[in-house]
Design an enzyme around this catalytic site. Structure first.
Site, short mmCIF file in Angstrom:
data_model
loop_
_atom_site.label_atom_id
_atom_site.label_comp_id
_atom_site.label_asym_id
_atom_site.label_seq_id
_atom_site.Cartn_x
_atom_site.Cartn_y
_atom_site.Cartn_z
N ASP A 1 0.85 -1.19 0.00
CA ASP A 1 0.00 0.00 0.00
C ASP A 1 0.90 1.25 0.00
O ASP A 1 1.85 1.35 0.78
CB ASP A 1 -0.91 0.00 1.24
CG ASP A 1 -2.07 0.96 1.10
OD1 ASP A 1 -3.22 0.50 1.10
OD2 ASP A 1 -1.82 2.19 0.99
N GLN B 1 -14.55 2.80 1.51
CA GLN B 1 -13.84 2.36 0.30
C GLN B 1 -13.47 3.56 -0.56
O GLN B 1 -14.30 4.46 -0.78
CB GLN B 1 -14.73 1.39 -0.50
CG GLN B 1 -14.01 0.79 -1.71
CD GLN B 1 -14.85 -0.25 -2.44
OE1 GLN B 1 -16.04 -0.43 -2.17
NE2 GLN B 1 -14.23 -0.93 -3.39
N HIS C 1 -10.43 -5.42 -3.13
CA HIS C 1 -9.11 -5.71 -2.56
C HIS C 1 -9.22 -6.02 -1.08
O HIS C 1 -10.12 -5.54 -0.39
CB HIS C 1 -8.14 -4.53 -2.76
CG HIS C 1 -8.68 -3.22 -2.30
ND1 HIS C 1 -9.59 -2.49 -3.04
CD2 HIS C 1 -8.47 -2.50 -1.18
CE1 HIS C 1 -9.90 -1.38 -2.40
NE2 HIS C 1 -9.24 -1.36 -1.24
N PHE C 2 -8.27 -6.84 -0.62
CA PHE C 2 -8.11 -7.08 0.81
C PHE C 2 -6.89 -6.32 1.30
O PHE C 2 -5.86 -6.30 0.62
CB PHE C 2 -7.93 -8.58 1.10
CG PHE C 2 -9.20 -9.37 0.94
CD1 PHE C 2 -10.20 -9.32 1.91
CD2 PHE C 2 -9.42 -10.15 -0.18
CE1 PHE C 2 -11.38 -10.04 1.77
CE2 PHE C 2 -10.59 -10.87 -0.33
CZ PHE C 2 -11.57 -10.81 0.64
N HIS C 3 -7.03 -5.71 2.48
CA HIS C 3 -5.89 -5.10 3.17
C HIS C 3 -5.35 -6.12 4.16
O HIS C 3 -6.12 -6.70 4.94
CB HIS C 3 -6.34 -3.89 4.00
CG HIS C 3 -6.91 -2.75 3.23
ND1 HIS C 3 -6.20 -1.61 2.96
CD2 HIS C 3 -8.15 -2.56 2.69
CE1 HIS C 3 -6.98 -0.76 2.29
NE2 HIS C 3 -8.16 -1.30 2.11
P1 5GP Z 1 -9.86 1.34 0.13
O1 5GP Z 1 -10.07 2.69 0.76
O2 5GP Z 1 -10.50 1.31 -1.22
O3 5GP Z 1 -10.28 0.19 1.01
O4 5GP Z 1 -8.31 1.15 -0.01
C1 5GP Z 1 -7.56 1.66 -1.06
C2 5GP Z 1 -6.11 1.56 -0.65
O5 5GP Z 1 -5.32 1.84 -1.76
C3 5GP Z 1 -5.73 2.57 0.46
O6 5GP Z 1 -5.18 1.89 1.57
C4 5GP Z 1 -4.72 3.48 -0.23
O7 5GP Z 1 -3.69 3.87 0.64
C5 5GP Z 1 -4.20 2.61 -1.35
N1 5GP Z 1 -3.75 3.32 -2.54
C6 5GP Z 1 -4.34 4.39 -3.13
N2 5GP Z 1 -3.67 4.74 -4.24
C7 5GP Z 1 -2.64 3.86 -4.35
C8 5GP Z 1 -1.60 3.71 -5.33
O8 5GP Z 1 -1.47 4.46 -6.30
N3 5GP Z 1 -0.72 2.70 -5.13
C9 5GP Z 1 -0.83 1.85 -4.05
N4 5GP Z 1 0.10 0.87 -3.95
N5 5GP Z 1 -1.79 1.98 -3.12
C10 5GP Z 1 -2.70 2.96 -3.28
#
Ligand code: 5GP
Length: 147
Positions: A37, A101, A107-109
């Site tokens: 991330d 989100q 995706h999984f974190h």
């Molecule tokens: P969500 O909020 O959709 O559950 O998580 C999206 C994740 O993607 C966040 O933890 C954020 O930090 C990560 N993220 C956003 N943009 C990028 C990127 O350009 N590259 C990577 N590797 N992670 C990203």
């Protein structure tokens, strides 16, 4: 009731899969990509995504692909546990903007947790939340060595 939006093919993870945006890869096979991330909540915060499915969230994914995805997620979480020796691991997955989100490709974190270490905010791209690429690469190498 949560609406499931149409899949946008220009979301950031789709662009990463197509190689249009760089990533720090931890694991890749024909079905799954896992990478660090860019705005980590803790050291070693890793994402796991399906490569072929155009699924915005957990409700939108073919169960067979989900099965592969969660199995790979377990393998990667185990490698993170061995490599980084956290006190705990959070497995998190957000569905819908209201739930937090921010990227609409399922995706999984995997978030390693250490007692006494402060967790950074979720998806903090506002300023100083972006990780140093060299640090991310070193973490990815340590995790890969334990796969
Ligand atoms: P969500 O909020 O959709 O559950 O998580 C999206 C994740 O993607 C966040 O933890 C954020 O930090 C990560 N993220 C956003 N943009 C990028 C990127 O350009 N590259 C990577 N590797 N992670 C990203």
């Amino acid at each position: 009731m949560m609406d499931i939006p149409a899949y946008e093919t220009d979301n950031i993870f789709a662009r990463i899969i197509r190689g249009e945006i760089p990533n720090t890869t931890v694991y890749e096979d024909e079905d799954v990509l896992s990478f660090m991330d860019l705005f980590p909540q803790s050291e070693g915060h890793t994402l796991v995504i399906p490569k072929k499915a155009e699924a915005v969230n957990f409700l939108d994914i073919d169960p067979n692909i989900l099965g592969v995805l969660i199995q790979r997620t377990q393998i990667i979480a185990t490698a993170i546990n061995t490599a980084l020796r956290p006190d705990g691991i959070r497995l998190i997955q957000f569905n819908g903007e209201a739930a937090g989100q921010t990227v609409f490709h399922l995706h999984f974190h995997i978030i390693p947790v250490w007692q006494n270490a402060n967790m950074k905010p979720h998806a903090d791209s506002s300023g100083n939340g972006q990780a140093d690429p060299v640090t991310l690469q070193k973490l990815a190498e340590r995790i890969k060595a334990c796969l």
